[in-house]
Design an enzyme around this catalytic site. Structure first.
Site, short mmCIF file in Angstrom:
data_model
loop_
_atom_site.label_atom_id
_atom_site.label_comp_id
_atom_site.label_asym_id
_atom_site.label_seq_id
_atom_site.Cartn_x
_atom_site.Cartn_y
_atom_site.Cartn_z
CG ASP A 63 36.83 21.73 42.00
OD1 ASP A 63 36.30 21.60 42.89
OD2 ASP A 63 37.00 20.67 41.31
CG PHE A 69 36.32 13.49 37.62
CD1 PHE A 69 36.31 14.03 36.24
CD2 PHE A 69 37.36 13.22 38.28
CE1 PHE A 69 37.88 14.33 36.09
CE2 PHE A 69 38.78 13.27 37.99
CZ PHE A 69 39.05 13.81 36.68
NE ARG A 73 42.72 20.15 27.80
CZ ARG A 73 42.68 20.59 29.11
NH1 ARG A 73 41.69 20.99 29.64
NH2 ARG A 73 43.82 20.29 29.92
CD GLU A 127 39.22 29.27 35.42
OE1 GLU A 127 38.98 28.48 34.84
OE2 GLU A 127 40.13 29.32 36.10
CG ASP A 128 37.33 25.06 32.51
OD1 ASP A 128 37.80 25.61 33.40
OD2 ASP A 128 37.62 23.85 32.28
#
Ligand code: PRP
Length: 196
Positions: free
Chosen positions: A110, A159, A172, A106-107
């Site tokens: 959260d 963010f 991205r 996963e990047d």
């Protein structure tokens, strides 16, 4: 203000949180650690679309053992969900995973909702093991406990975009991770016009 107002989307960034070098050094270390743990296991490394693709591409080239890759896609936060609010599986794996050693990549983690759903789904298919590697983790945002075996960086609740992470599908392709200026996401993106 919106994404790329004035034609320069780098002006949307408040600061660089993780430089390209910091990321590449950490990815190399993770790759070494993973290679040692999965030696002789021919792991199936599973990237979660779309955010993980940049990390996945770099990470697998640092895992110096035989491995295979596959990809899944789950519906984004706030988009399609089933009646219990869980993400939907938009793209499934192409291969069976029973008896395989799986490593989910996963990047970012959260709330943990996406990963938790994916792990439950994979577990039902009888793999030999499931590991998790996430480049970024935001512990302050966690809503559900998820096991993460390899974490690149724990980051504050900002963010962030870049290195696969987006806002409204932008940013991205940045080779580093940056903090987005609040005025960018506080102004919803407008539809592109022919003059854009
Ligand atoms: C991001 C990220 C994780 C998920 C993490 O994906 O890639 O899959 O959110 O959030 P959670 O821990 O709160 O569930 P996103 O839904 O934004 O889609 P993308 O990968 O296509 O950008």
């Amino acid at each position: 203000m919106g994404v790329g107002a004035g034609g320069d989307w780098r002006a949307d960034l408040a600061s660089v949180l993780l430089t390209e070098k910091q990321i590449q050094d950490r990815v190399a270390a993770l790759g070494t650690e993973i290679a040692a743990a999965y030696q002789g296991k021919n792991p199936l490394v599973i990237g979660v679309l779309k955010g993980s693709v940049v990390f996945l591409a770099d990470l697998i080239r640092r895992i110096d053992i035989p491995l295979e890759i596959d990809l899944v896609c789950l519906s984004s936060y706030g988009q399609a969900a089933n009646s219990s609010g869980q993400p939907l599986l938009l793209k499934d794996l192409a291969v069976p995973v029973a008896g395989r050693h799986l490593l989910v990549v996963e990047d970012i983690i959260d709330s943990g909702v996406t990963l938790s759903h994916l792990l439950a789904l994979l577990q039902q298919r009888g793999p030999a093991s499931i590991g998790v590697c996430a480049l970024l983790s935001k512990p302050a945002r966690r809503e559900t406990d998820v096991p993460v075996d390899y974490t690149g960086f724990e980051i504050p609740d900002e963010f962030v975009v870049g290195y696969g992470l987006d806002y409204a599908e932008h940013y991205r392709s940045l080779p580093y991770v940056a903090v987005l200026k609040p005025e960018v996401y506080e102004t919803p993106p407008t539809a592109a016009t022919p003059s854009d």
